[in-house]
Write an enzyme that holds these catalytic residues in place. Structure first.
Site, PDB file in Angstrom:
ATOM      1  N   ASP A 289      10.680   6.017  -9.649  1.00 53.02           N
ATOM      2  CA  ASP A 289      10.335   6.738 -10.887  1.00 53.02           C
ATOM      3  C   ASP A 289      11.144   8.028 -11.039  1.00 53.02           C
ATOM      4  O   ASP A 289      11.534   8.400 -12.146  1.00 53.02           O
ATOM      5  CB  ASP A 289       8.831   7.036 -10.935  1.00 53.02           C
ATOM      6  CG  ASP A 289       8.003   5.773 -11.179  1.00 53.02           C
ATOM      7  OD1 ASP A 289       8.590   4.764 -11.614  1.00 53.02           O
ATOM      8  OD2 ASP A 289       6.789   5.789 -10.912  1.00 53.02           O
TER       9      ASP A 289
ATOM     10  N   LYS B  31      -0.676  -4.287  -3.224  1.00 50.49           N
ATOM     11  CA  LYS B  31      -2.017  -3.809  -2.854  1.00 50.49           C
ATOM     12  C   LYS B  31      -2.164  -2.369  -3.328  1.00 50.49           C
ATOM     13  O   LYS B  31      -1.727  -1.441  -2.669  1.00 50.49           O
ATOM     14  CB  LYS B  31      -2.251  -3.894  -1.340  1.00 50.49           C
ATOM     15  CG  LYS B  31      -3.687  -3.489  -0.973  1.00 50.49           C
ATOM     16  CD  LYS B  31      -3.917  -3.448   0.516  1.00 50.49           C
ATOM     17  CE  LYS B  31      -5.343  -3.037   0.833  1.00 50.49           C
ATOM     18  NZ  LYS B  31      -5.634  -1.617   0.536  1.00 50.49           N
TER      19      LYS B  31
ATOM     20  N   SER C  49       0.809  -1.216   0.000  1.00 51.68           N
ATOM     21  CA  SER C  49       0.000   0.000   0.000  1.00 51.68           C
ATOM     22  C   SER C  49       0.851   1.280   0.000  1.00 51.68           C
ATOM     23  O   SER C  49       1.554   1.537  -0.973  1.00 51.68           O
ATOM     24  CB  SER C  49      -0.951  -0.061   1.207  1.00 51.68           C
ATOM     25  OG  SER C  49      -1.972   0.867   1.102  1.00 51.68           O
TER      26      SER C  49
END
Length: 546
Positions: A312, A327, A301
């Site tokens: 990124d 998740k 999560s």
């Protein structure tokens, strides 16, 4: 299995004046206890009331939508609220149902199960006994009834018969205690190597108090820990979110913001609506030096949002399991009482339902696929499907448009650090042993055929035990590093014995942790002035034990 356990316990019992029972007596006892367990199970079924069956029925339907949508009867809602506030008496383990079995999914840091070091995620609980009472077989039993048997007053003993991840059976004794939330807070440590200081921040969950804005939250606390590490003059930081199951998304955005200038951190989308992008709007960077984020299969999560954003932006290197939990969905709890005017039927409970999906800033979802580590390090779960992809009716992976962002330009030797780490992985004998153990664990987990001839079964069990001993060097590993408290913690350690014990236990576990050692190697490689080759601890021989 129960019979061979009884025989083995009798053989290992060294006490004087013990009564040796014959095979026939032991077999009779085993049959009687198995029958009693089955009788207990059917008695429990007969005791279910209309509300229980209603919950079973509704959840049979809701679980077809996705694994995180479920109806909570009033009792369940109360338990959910307690779990959010986080103080209770018990052993400090989170459980989930897997078919008829109860599996450990997480150990709560600082609780009795965590302190005992014998239980681990993936273990299956077969029986529960109160002290030296008769063990009760819990297969097929409802989760809340299992929890009732395991929870109990502080200072009392519970004995769990557990099938370990590798297939071996163990009886584990635990003394129940108050399970505190203190250990869910961020903490940091300093380690010096080759004259270079590094900091590690461990964050067990992304906590927040929605009721009280002035109380601690993970974002504020990690900012404080970063500042304290800077004052210690560290040259690199490890952000450790292993086993972190998530929590508040806001705090994940705040923490990412400490390491980037400004820009998008995560994208959120509900069905049929435009996407929402959450930004770090603060141009200030609290730490612009080398950064490593450590993850494992159980990082879920909000942890995945932090790791994905750092990856990124190419802001730091993500190291750990092949991928994180996966998740990538958001749930809301809806109180069902608000829909009935003049309610005369009593409390209706609540519905926890999936309302949104997370997306990385590159457009990819973290659902199912999680975050793939830049440097993959083997662990005992490497060949087992653990995570969202192992759940029935899990939502699929999907992609949306990327958000505009610029990658970090202040880290020149990013690719070189990645290559060096991969080369070390290939050479390190200790990691090779962990990989071998992972393959063996997978074989054991998939084993479904057992001989019904007692002697054959015993031989199989002895072979498993002998094989498991070859992996003992994994737990005996020492990395020769000295982890120290930051000055602020040192002050508290002198006054508070319990705090001191918890911190020292953490430092000890770090000094046995090969993953942390490799994270430090990566930080060495990320230095602007590289640490010389001779200084980097390659450990080609790898396996050491003390």
């Amino acid at each position: 299995s129960s019979l061979t356990d009884k025989i083995k316990l009798q053989e290992e019992d060294k006490s004087e004046n013990k009564k040796i029972k014959s095979f026939e007596e032991l077999e009779k006892e085993t049959r009687e206890s198995s029958l009693k367990t089955l009788d207990d199970y059917f008695k429990f079924i007969s005791e279910l009331d209309r509300n229980d069956w209603f919950g079973v029925f509704v959840n049979a339907i809701s679980s077809r939508f996705d694994p995180h949508t479920n109806y909570m009867a009033p009792d369940d809602k109360e338990r959910f609220d307690v779990s959010i506030s986080g103080k209770f008496e018990g052993i400090g383990a989170r459980l989930q149902k897997k078919n008829d079995f109860t599996e450990i999914t997480e150990l709560i840091s600082g609780g009795p199960a965590w302190r005992g070091k014998e239980l681990e995620p993936g273990d299956v609980i077969l029986k529960v006994a109160q002290g030296d009472g008769e063990p009760v077989d819990i297969s097929g039993m409802r989760l809340d009834n299992v929890v009732k048997k395991i929870k109990g007053p502080k200072g009392t003993e519970v004995r769990l018969t557990v099938k370990k991840v590798d297939g071996t059976i163990k009886v584990i004794s635990l003394i129940r205690d108050m399970v505190e939330t203190e250990e869910t807070y961020a903490k940091s440590s300093v380690v010096e190597r080759n004259g270079v200081k590094y900091g590690i921040i461990y964050l067990p969950k992304f906590y927040i108090d929605f009721e009280n804005k002035d109380s601690r939250d993970a974002g504020k606390d990690v900012a404080i820990e970063v500042e304290r590490l800077k004052q210690q003059g560290v040259s690199g930081i490890i952000m450790d979110v292993r086993d972190n199951g998530g929590g508040s998304l806001k705090t994940a955005v705040d923490i990412t913001g400490l390491f980037i200038e400004q820009g998008p951190v995560v994208q959120i989308k509900s069905a049929g609506t435009k996407k929402e992008v959450l930004y770090d709007r603060d141009a200030k960077v609290q730490w612009d030096g080398p950064l490593v984020v450590m993850v494992n299969n159980f990082s879920a999560s909000a942890s995945e949002i932090l790791a994905a954003a750092i990856q990124d932006y190419k802001r730091g290197i993500v190291i750990g399991s092949k991928q994180t939990y996966g998740k990538g969905t958001v749930q809301n709890v809806i109180d069902l009482n608000q829909f009935v005017r003049g309610n005369t039927v009593g409390d209706l409970g609540a519905l926890k339902t999936t309302t949104q999906k997370f997306y990385r800033i590159n457009g990819g979802s973290t659902q199912l696929e999680g975050v793939a580590s830049d440097v993959i390090m083997p662990d005992r779960y490497s060949h087992i499907n653990i995570g969202e992809r192992d759940l029935e009716n899990a939502m699929p992976w999907s992609k949306i448009d990327a958000a505009p962002y610029d990658t970090w330009k202040k880290q020149d030797n990013f690719e070189k650090a990645l290559q060096n780490s991969k080369s070390r992985m290939a050479l390190n004998e200790h990691f090779q042993l962990i990989e071998k153990n992972a393959k063996w664990t997978k074989e054991r987990k998939d084993a479904a055929v057992y001989s019904l001839k007692l002697d054959e079964f015993k031989k199989e069990q002895e072979k498993i035990e002998a094989e498991s001993k070859t992996f003992k060097p994994i737990t005996d590993y020492q990395n020769d590093l000295k982890f120290k408290p930051i000055p602020e913690d040192e002050v508290v350690m002198q006054k508070d014995e319990s705090f001191k014990e918890k911190r020292e236990r953490w430092f000890e576990s770090l000094s046995k942790d090969i993953y942390v050692e490799e994270a430090l190697n990566v930080l060495d490689d990320l230095q602007a002035k590289p640490v010389t080759k001779g200084e980097i601890n390659l450990k080609k021989k790898g396996v050491k034990s003390k």
